[in-house]
Design an enzyme around this catalytic site. Sequence first.
Site, mmCIF file in Angstrom:
data_model
loop_
_atom_site.group_PDB
_atom_site.id
_atom_site.type_symbol
_atom_site.label_atom_id
_atom_site.label_comp_id
_atom_site.label_asym_id
_atom_site.label_seq_id
_atom_site.Cartn_x
_atom_site.Cartn_y
_atom_site.Cartn_z
ATOM 1 N N ASP A 1 0.837 -1.188 0.000
ATOM 2 C CA ASP A 1 0.000 0.000 0.000
ATOM 3 C C ASP A 1 0.880 1.250 0.000
ATOM 4 O OD1 ASP A 1 -2.621 1.410 0.520
ATOM 5 O OD2 ASP A 1 -1.563 1.962 2.355
ATOM 6 N N GLU B 1 1.827 -0.499 -5.024
ATOM 7 C CA GLU B 1 0.877 0.551 -5.361
ATOM 8 C C GLU B 1 1.757 1.788 -5.568
ATOM 9 O OE1 GLU B 1 -3.324 2.364 -3.767
ATOM 10 O OE2 GLU B 1 -1.717 2.138 -2.289
#
Length: 672
Positions: free
Chosen positions: A341, A377
Amino acid sequence: MTTSSRTPLGVTLVDGGANVALFSSTAERVEFCRFDEDGTEHRTELRNRTGYTFHDVVPDVTVGTRYGFRVHGAWDPANGLRHNPAKLLLDPYATAIDGSYEWGQALFGHDMDAPEQLDETDSASAMPKSVVADRDFDWDGDTLLRTPYADTVVYEVHVKGFTKQHPDVPEEIRGTYAGLAHPAAIKHLTDLGVTAVELLPTHQFVQDSTLADKGLRNYWGYNSIGFFAPHDEYSSSGTAGQQVAEFKAMVKALHAAGLEVIMDVVYNHTAEGNHMGPTLSFKGIDNQAYYRLVEGDEANYFDTTGTGNSLNVSHPSALGLITDSLRYWVEEMHVDGFRFDLATTLTRQDGEAEKHSAFLDIIHQDPVLREVKMIAEPWDTAGYQVGGFPADWSEWNGKYRDDLRAFWRGDEGTLGDAVQRVLGSPDVYEGSRRSPLCSVDFVTAHDGFTLADLTMYAEKHNEANGEDNNDGESNNTSFNGGIEGPTDDGAVNDYRDRQRRNFLGTLLLSAGVPMILAGDEIARSQGGNNNAYCQDDEISWFDWAAADRDLLAFTTSAIAFRKEHAALRPLWFRTAPGDSESTVSVLRADAQGFEDGDWADAGNRAVLLVLQQGDDTVAVLLNASDTTVEFTLPEQPGGGSWALGLSSDPDQAVEDGATTLLVRDASFTALV
């Protein structure tokens, strides 16, 4: 008595008790606090210090012992020091965490009305406890699957939401690790044909007070506090360490079915927030080491995550925490890979994102971590870095999502970008000699509309989140077919069904690594909520009774079609690095090559792609216009006739020996 050691960090069982080690470069004293079942606390000071690590052998520590730390040192927030021995702290290396938070002044190291002042309220009774878990487990020969990227189909799924309402999973294990490991859950995955589950965060995370005050819950889990501990709320067998064995059993069952396990991990920040946030662990242990502080204003936190803090990846101990955690999940929990993330934050050592940051360099040289799947990401709140990660990494390709949505919506001038995405984004990766397998292609993900809602809503509908519909992305590149929300209009529903097949079909015909949002294959809807992070309820849970079985059958066929055809799964943009023979032909509907003026024609929304890999050839005909387009078919390389392979139009047919083919508006057809 066993001599204590500064490694490994955390609690390690030894003869006579446990070796306990805690890093803090700023602490003066550290106490290990053991708790009986009735909450009675027993404190033991760690008498030894090697470098910046406090350590000792503590007696009477066994499997199941509940514990925490109290760290003594300076309280000087202006200089980044936030020690407060009144606050019980979770072990950063705890492999299990048990209990909930009782939100109030006790959980905050500072006076909530005067942030610069120390608060001396004891927090032990309001805090969860770290737990010594039993690390023994019979893996029975289980190993990492190491499925090649070219053969991988990722399924992004939430452990709880997938089975919480599954009728064939026993009620007592629905929404748990055991539920995901149940044969009925695994059957859906294997019948569908995906090869990997990408689990939304399963590190121990915090149910924060802001949501609790609204009667909501953190559903997605992007609020980590324990990087070694499986989240306890997903355990059906108990939370006093049993969650570790249950997670392992889930991985073992998924592996036995041929399914890799990829964890969505949140190392970019923690649940302790900014200078007004609670003191739960890192903040009270060594605030300067674990968090990036604002230079010249160390009372505040440097934040590129939008959560209040960012982990200090320029400090060796914070970086060591991350890499130790990753190795633990690979070696001890048998996880096959990770999706990071806001990964760009992890590459920021001095503020700027760096391709050769310490974090990326360590992963590259580590003999354990360099062999598993690493997916970034590639952005954070301060920058967008698609294409900026090393060659061994894959990336969530946000450009794929945006360009394919615009193309299938019928936006003018989108054809060229859409072709780049279907071919694996060579405009992003080929110049740096990276493979199309660096691109994780997706149209939808947990953050945003589901596929059903993408085709059913023109606007977001997040009223249930309690923020007056001001949260979530407002620009979704969605189209509802002319009616907002569910409808009985047959023509609109036909269009929506075709568009859902367009998105899923194109995704599975594209070069790269396809990722499907769990539930898209059965048209799962969130009622137009595109930011359901706080909806731990029927909004987010799978409604299996409402499953679209026709769409499920189509998706299953599309995945099988992808697996059958090597032409759809190229390892490189050409047959081999440096080879001049192209494996792709990009043609107009009349089977002629594109000229500059054709790309400049904003109204051109049809293309014919001929994809080749060895002896395998697939022709892909895409028509995003609002009228039927007649395609001239090129010669079949094998000299035979084209046959229908896959189409979003259920009425599509191909006559034997046909030299032209009509493709209806807003649809695709693949020929073999």
